[in-house]
Enzyme design. Structure first.
Site, PDB file in Angstrom:
ATOM      1  N   TYR A 142     -10.692  -6.511  10.621  1.00 13.48           N
ATOM      2  CA  TYR A 142      -9.633  -5.523  10.870  1.00 13.48           C
ATOM      3  C   TYR A 142      -9.615  -5.121  12.342  1.00 13.48           C
ATOM      4  CZ  TYR A 142      -7.230  -1.132  11.380  1.00 13.48           C
ATOM      5  OH  TYR A 142      -6.396  -0.153  11.845  1.00 13.48           O
ATOM      6  N   LYS A 145      -5.443  -2.250   6.383  1.00 18.17           N
ATOM      7  CA  LYS A 145      -6.254  -1.378   7.251  1.00 18.17           C
ATOM      8  C   LYS A 145      -7.646  -1.016   6.723  1.00 18.17           C
ATOM      9  CE  LYS A 145      -4.809   3.017   5.374  1.00 18.17           C
ATOM     10  NZ  LYS A 145      -4.579   4.416   5.575  1.00 18.17           N
ATOM     11  N   PHE A 194       4.085  -0.356  12.215  1.00 21.77           N
ATOM     12  CA  PHE A 194       2.915   0.186  11.517  1.00 21.77           C
ATOM     13  C   PHE A 194       2.324  -0.812  10.529  1.00 21.77           C
ATOM     14  CE2 PHE A 194       5.511   4.040  12.295  1.00 21.77           C
ATOM     15  CZ  PHE A 194       4.570   4.862  12.883  1.00 21.77           C
ATOM     16  N   ASN A 203     -12.098   6.617   3.787  1.00 23.39           N
ATOM     17  CA  ASN A 203     -12.169   7.523   4.944  1.00 23.39           C
ATOM     18  C   ASN A 203     -12.587   8.923   4.521  1.00 23.39           C
ATOM     19  OD1 ASN A 203      -9.484   5.570   5.792  1.00 23.39           O
ATOM     20  ND2 ASN A 203     -11.256   5.663   7.122  1.00 23.39           N
ATOM     21  N   ASN A 237       0.835  -1.210   0.000  1.00 20.34           N
ATOM     22  CA  ASN A 237       0.000   0.000   0.000  1.00 20.34           C
ATOM     23  C   ASN A 237       0.872   1.264   0.000  1.00 20.34           C
ATOM     24  OD1 ASN A 237      -2.538   1.202  -0.130  1.00 20.34           O
ATOM     25  ND2 ASN A 237      -2.604   1.533   2.088  1.00 20.34           N
ATOM     26  N   VAL A 272     -22.650  11.551   2.474  1.00 19.16           N
ATOM     27  CA  VAL A 272     -22.608  11.644   3.948  1.00 19.16           C
ATOM     28  C   VAL A 272     -23.437  10.480   4.490  1.00 19.16           C
ATOM     29  CG1 VAL A 272     -23.225  13.030   5.960  1.00 19.16           C
ATOM     30  CG2 VAL A 272     -22.314  14.146   3.907  1.00 19.16           C
ATOM     31  N   SER A 311      -5.618   1.137  17.521  1.00 17.57           N
ATOM     32  CA  SER A 311      -6.690   1.967  16.975  1.00 17.57           C
ATOM     33  C   SER A 311      -7.818   2.107  17.988  1.00 17.57           C
ATOM     34  CB  SER A 311      -7.209   1.288  15.705  1.00 17.57           C
ATOM     35  OG  SER A 311      -8.415   1.854  15.294  1.00 17.57           O
ATOM     36  N   ARG A 334     -16.238  12.350  15.151  1.00 18.70           N
ATOM     37  CA  ARG A 334     -14.969  11.640  15.349  1.00 18.70           C
ATOM     38  C   ARG A 334     -13.915  12.598  15.892  1.00 18.70           C
ATOM     39  NH1 ARG A 334     -18.208   8.406  14.276  1.00 18.70           N
ATOM     40  NH2 ARG A 334     -18.143   6.651  12.830  1.00 18.70           N
ATOM     41  N   LYS A 359      -6.660  -5.858  15.427  1.00 19.27           N
ATOM     42  CA  LYS A 359      -5.964  -4.882  16.298  1.00 19.27           C
ATOM     43  C   LYS A 359      -6.159  -5.288  17.760  1.00 19.27           C
ATOM     44  CE  LYS A 359      -4.009  -2.686  13.429  1.00 19.27           C
ATOM     45  NZ  LYS A 359      -2.645  -2.184  13.368  1.00 19.27           N
TER      46      LYS A 359
HETATM   47  P1  NAD Z   1      -0.830   2.523   5.299  1.00 19.17           P
HETATM   48  O1  NAD Z   1      -1.504   1.440   4.529  1.00 19.17           O
HETATM   49  O2  NAD Z   1      -0.637   3.834   4.654  1.00 19.17           O
HETATM   50  O3  NAD Z   1       0.597   2.014   5.819  1.00 19.17           O
HETATM   51  C1  NAD Z   1       0.855   0.671   6.096  1.00 19.17           C
HETATM   52  C2  NAD Z   1       2.135   0.293   5.375  1.00 19.17           C
HETATM   53  O4  NAD Z   1       2.434  -1.078   5.676  1.00 19.17           O
HETATM   54  C3  NAD Z   1       2.024   0.391   3.846  1.00 19.17           C
HETATM   55  O5  NAD Z   1       3.108   1.153   3.346  1.00 19.17           O
HETATM   56  C4  NAD Z   1       2.087  -1.042   3.357  1.00 19.17           C
HETATM   57  O6  NAD Z   1       2.735  -1.161   2.111  1.00 19.17           O
HETATM   58  C5  NAD Z   1       2.857  -1.720   4.485  1.00 19.17           C
HETATM   59  N1  NAD Z   1       2.528  -3.145   4.631  1.00 19.17           N
HETATM   60  C6  NAD Z   1       1.302  -3.727   4.614  1.00 19.17           C
HETATM   61  N2  NAD Z   1       1.429  -5.055   4.771  1.00 19.17           N
HETATM   62  C7  NAD Z   1       2.754  -5.324   4.906  1.00 19.17           C
HETATM   63  C8  NAD Z   1       3.509  -6.509   5.096  1.00 19.17           C
HETATM   64  N3  NAD Z   1       2.914  -7.719   5.142  1.00 19.17           N
HETATM   65  N4  NAD Z   1       4.855  -6.408   5.203  1.00 19.17           N
HETATM   66  C9  NAD Z   1       5.466  -5.197   5.126  1.00 19.17           C
HETATM   67  N5  NAD Z   1       4.802  -4.042   4.937  1.00 19.17           N
HETATM   68  C10 NAD Z   1       3.462  -4.102   4.829  1.00 19.17           C
HETATM   69  O7  NAD Z   1      -1.639   2.679   6.673  1.00 19.17           O
HETATM   70  P2  NAD Z   1      -1.539   3.814   7.782  1.00 19.17           P
HETATM   71  O8  NAD Z   1      -2.776   4.620   7.728  1.00 19.17           O
HETATM   72  O9  NAD Z   1      -0.222   4.480   7.727  1.00 19.17           O
HETATM   73  O10 NAD Z   1      -1.640   2.916   9.089  1.00 19.17           O
HETATM   74  C11 NAD Z   1      -0.482   2.509   9.777  1.00 19.17           C
HETATM   75  C12 NAD Z   1      -0.897   1.697  10.976  1.00 19.17           C
HETATM   76  O11 NAD Z   1      -1.768   2.475  11.792  1.00 19.17           O
HETATM   77  C13 NAD Z   1      -1.662   0.425  10.661  1.00 19.17           C
HETATM   78  O12 NAD Z   1      -1.252  -0.585  11.553  1.00 19.17           O
HETATM   79  C14 NAD Z   1      -3.105   0.805  10.925  1.00 19.17           C
HETATM   80  O13 NAD Z   1      -3.877  -0.320  11.306  1.00 19.17           O
HETATM   81  C15 NAD Z   1      -2.950   1.765  12.087  1.00 19.17           C
HETATM   82  N6  NAD Z   1      -4.044   2.731  12.200  1.00 19.17           N
HETATM   83  C16 NAD Z   1      -4.339   3.536  11.136  1.00 19.17           C
HETATM   84  C17 NAD Z   1      -5.401   4.432  11.228  1.00 19.17           C
HETATM   85  C18 NAD Z   1      -5.791   5.290  10.065  1.00 19.17           C
HETATM   86  O14 NAD Z   1      -6.960   5.709  10.007  1.00 19.17           O
HETATM   87  N7  NAD Z   1      -4.892   5.602   9.135  1.00 19.17           N
HETATM   88  C19 NAD Z   1      -6.115   4.527  12.428  1.00 19.17           C
HETATM   89  C20 NAD Z   1      -5.770   3.709  13.498  1.00 19.17           C
HETATM   90  C21 NAD Z   1      -4.723   2.807  13.366  1.00 19.17           C
HETATM   91  C1  WQD Z   2     -15.511   9.241   9.631  1.00 20.91           C
HETATM   92  C2  WQD Z   2     -16.945   9.752   9.588  1.00 20.91           C
HETATM   93  C3  WQD Z   2     -18.445   8.226   8.515  1.00 20.91           C
HETATM   94  C4  WQD Z   2     -16.668   8.561   4.527  1.00 20.91           C
HETATM   95  C5  WQD Z   2     -12.048   4.365  10.409  1.00 20.91           C
HETATM   96  C6  WQD Z   2     -11.825   2.958  10.895  1.00 20.91           C
HETATM   97  C7  WQD Z   2     -11.147   2.957  12.235  1.00 20.91           C
HETATM   98  C8  WQD Z   2      -9.877   3.779  12.198  1.00 20.91           C
HETATM   99  C9  WQD Z   2     -10.134   5.136  11.665  1.00 20.91           C
HETATM  100  C10 WQD Z   2      -8.027   2.342  11.646  1.00 20.91           C
HETATM  101  C11 WQD Z   2     -17.970   8.672   9.906  1.00 20.91           C
HETATM  102  C12 WQD Z   2     -18.352   9.509   7.721  1.00 20.91           C
HETATM  103  C13 WQD Z   2     -16.944   8.706   5.865  1.00 20.91           C
HETATM  104  C14 WQD Z   2     -17.584   9.039   3.565  1.00 20.91           C
HETATM  105  C15 WQD Z   2     -19.000   9.810   5.358  1.00 20.91           C
HETATM  106  N1  WQD Z   2      -8.908   3.193  11.314  1.00 20.91           N
HETATM  107  N2  WQD Z   2     -18.086   9.313   6.281  1.00 20.91           N
HETATM  108  N3  WQD Z   2     -18.727   9.655   4.032  1.00 20.91           N
HETATM  109  O1  WQD Z   2     -15.162   5.130  10.330  1.00 20.91           O
HETATM  110  O2  WQD Z   2     -14.351   6.701  12.163  1.00 20.91           O
HETATM  111  O3  WQD Z   2     -12.861   5.022  11.334  1.00 20.91           O
HETATM  112  O4  WQD Z   2     -10.787   5.033  10.389  1.00 20.91           O
HETATM  113  O5  WQD Z   2      -7.853   1.807  12.683  1.00 20.91           O
HETATM  114  O6  WQD Z   2     -10.892   1.628  12.536  1.00 20.91           O
HETATM  115  O7  WQD Z   2     -13.097   2.313  11.008  1.00 20.91           O
HETATM  116  O8  WQD Z   2     -13.415   6.928   9.853  1.00 20.91           O
HETATM  117  O9  WQD Z   2     -13.013   8.482   8.009  1.00 20.91           O
HETATM  118  O10 WQD Z   2     -14.216   6.315   7.524  1.00 20.91           O
HETATM  119  O11 WQD Z   2     -15.395   8.089   8.814  1.00 20.91           O
HETATM  120  O12 WQD Z   2     -20.039  10.354   5.722  1.00 20.91           O
HETATM  121  O13 WQD Z   2     -17.419   8.897   2.354  1.00 20.91           O
HETATM  122  O14 WQD Z   2     -17.242  10.191   8.252  1.00 20.91           O
HETATM  123  O15 WQD Z   2     -19.758   7.714   8.492  1.00 20.91           O
HETATM  124  O16 WQD Z   2     -19.020   9.283  10.592  1.00 20.91           O
HETATM  125  P1  WQD Z   2     -14.076   5.939  10.924  1.00 20.91           P
HETATM  126  P2  WQD Z   2     -13.951   7.444   8.458  1.00 20.91           P
END
Ligand code: NAD
Ligand code: WQD
Length: 355
Positions: A163, A97, A93, A213, A41, A231, A137, A245, A167
């Site tokens: 997912y 996701k 990381f 997202n 990714n 929305v 998360s 959020r 976590k």
């Molecule tokens: P991202 O997808 O941008 O980054 C993840 C990276 O991991 C990518 O570059 C991908 O290529 C790499 N990757 C995936 N599988 C792999 C594997 N098997 N081996 C090596 N590399 C691998 O995601 P992000 O948003 O930067 O999220 C990073 C971390 O934070 C994740 O663990 C995610 O679950 C957690 N997280 C993200 C969010 C969010 O909304 N972005 C929220 C809460 C938690």
């Molecule tokens: C935010 C708000 C939607 C898109 C997700 C994962 C969570 C964590 C964070 C990794 C909500 C609304 C969204 C759209 C919309 N990730 N929405 N139209 O759902 O809080 O959390 O990301 O761990 O695990 O579930 O984030 O950005 O998807 O949504 O109305 O096209 O926006 O309903 O209220 P969410 P989100």
């Protein structure tokens, strides 16, 4: 040999911003930055050795990042890295996701997020590396029983996606590790909703396909890649009926990781600790749209549709533990989040891809 910090998934969204922050910090600390990412990714341009975010960070800082195109499930590949570098601490990381996709592909999600994570832990143990910062998360809390959500809130109840469960399971595995051997020192950072981009406008979130997202969806509408925002529901028990959020700037999150690494440098630190990273303030979808319109000067056409399956009405963090244990709090405002997202999106309408 210089001590190293290993960053799995360091070419991704949160990982790359943390690498950038670590490099700025490294000026004082003299750590080697070692990134492992299988690019599932993340984007690498043809003919380049390093993925775009890392290449750009090197260009901006004139510092070298050690990069390995290795999967976290590849025990031998990881072992070679631990043999070559004197790793002191791991920031983990790497994960899949996409919540919706995980419902369709549970085995792929459990394979990477759980089996891959266990392989990483085995290799860490083999090389005597016990310091770990884990990307968790707010999803582990499920439907909140109370707001704001503190770390004592129950986890693992009523989770609706593989997912989210991955976590939660990883947190339980890390607690078991800490019970089994006192050498483990683990901080699990429970992010709320990361948004925003580097202040340079050169690195940011670049989702593959249509964004799941809210923030990347809004910014792609603003830049003209998508026509309108849907929305998901305006009948939630919130002030304006849309979901609320706790959005937190990715640069603040990155700083949170630096604070966690510092906490692990304290030899008296022991065991497993979960810590929320958020701002403590919730914003609704409609508030996000207005804030983005103000920051970008663009109109965001939107249409109210039904609720998205699995969504909750509202969540926001109690951030007092992060302040107490890490000495960290988010400093960037909603306006900063929207402005920085827009800078990144408007300079790079197609993300990291050149065309
Ligand atoms: P991202 O997808 O941008 O980054 C993840 C990276 O991991 C990518 O570059 C991908 O290529 C790499 N990757 C995936 N599988 C792999 C594997 N098997 N081996 C090596 N590399 C691998 O995601 P992000 O948003 O930067 O999220 C990073 C971390 O934070 C994740 O663990 C995610 O679950 C957690 N997280 C993200 C969010 C969010 O909304 N972005 C929220 C809460 C938690
Ligand atoms: C935010 C708000 C939607 C898109 C997700 C994962 C969570 C964590 C964070 C990794 C909500 C609304 C969204 C759209 C919309 N990730 N929405 N139209 O759902 O809080 O959390 O990301 O761990 O695990 O579930 O984030 O950005 O998807 O949504 O109305 O096209 O926006 O309903 O209220 P969410 P989100």
């Amino acid at each position: 040999m210089t001590r190293g910090i290993l960053i799995t998934g360091g070419a991704g969204y949160v990982g790359s911003h943390t690498v950038a922050a670590l490099i700025e910090w490294r000026a004082e600390q003299d750590y080697e930055i070692v990134v492992v990412d299988n690019l599932s990714n993340a984007h690498r341009e043809n003919g380049q050795k390093k993925p775009e975010p890392l290449r750009i960070i090197e260009e901006m800082t004139d510092k070298t990042i050690q990069f390995y195109d290795v999967d976290i499930g590849d025990r031998d590949g990881l072992s070679k890295i631990f043999e070559k570098h004197s790793i002191d601490c791991v920031i983990h990381f790497a994960a899949l996701k996409a919540v919706g996709e995980s419902v369709q592909k549970p085995l792929e999600y459990y394979q990477v997020n759980i089996t891959g994570t266990c392989t990483l832990f085995e290799v860490m143990r083999k090389y005597g590396v016990y310091k770990l910062v884990y990307s968790s998360s707010c999803t582990v809390y499920g439907e909140p029983e109370r707001l704001p959500i503190d770390e004592g809130h129950p986890t693992g109840r009523g989770l609706t996606s593989p997912y989210g469960r991955s976590k939660y399971f990883c947190e339980e595995i890390m607690k078991d590790l800490c019970t089994s051997d006192q050498k483990w020192m683990i901080v699990s950072l429970r992010y709320f909703n990361p948004v925003g981009a580097h202040s340079s406008g050169r690195i940011g979130e670049d989702p593959a396909g249509t964004p799941n997202n809210l923030m990347p969806y809004i910014s792609q509408v603003a830049v003209g890649r998508l026509d309108e925002l849907l929305v998901f529901g305006d009948d939630y028990p919130t002030a304006d009926g849309t979901g609320v959020r706790d959005y937190v700037h990715v640069a603040d999150l990155a700083q949170g990781h630096l604070h966690a690494v510092r906490l692990l440098a304290d030899p008296t630190y022991k065991g497993f600790q979960a810590i929320n990273l958020g701002t403590g303030t919730g914003y609704s979808v409609l508030q996000m749209i207005s804030a983005f319109e103000a920051a970008s000067g663009r109109k965001i056409p939107y249409r109210i549709v039904g609720r998205r399956a699995g969504d909750i009405a509202a969540n926001y963090a109690d951030v007092s533990l992060a302040q107490k244990l890490l000495g960290w709090r988010a400093t960037r405002t909603l306006d900063d989040m929207c402005r920085d997202t827009w800078r990144w999106q408007s300079i790079n309408p197609n993300g990291f891809k050149k065309s």
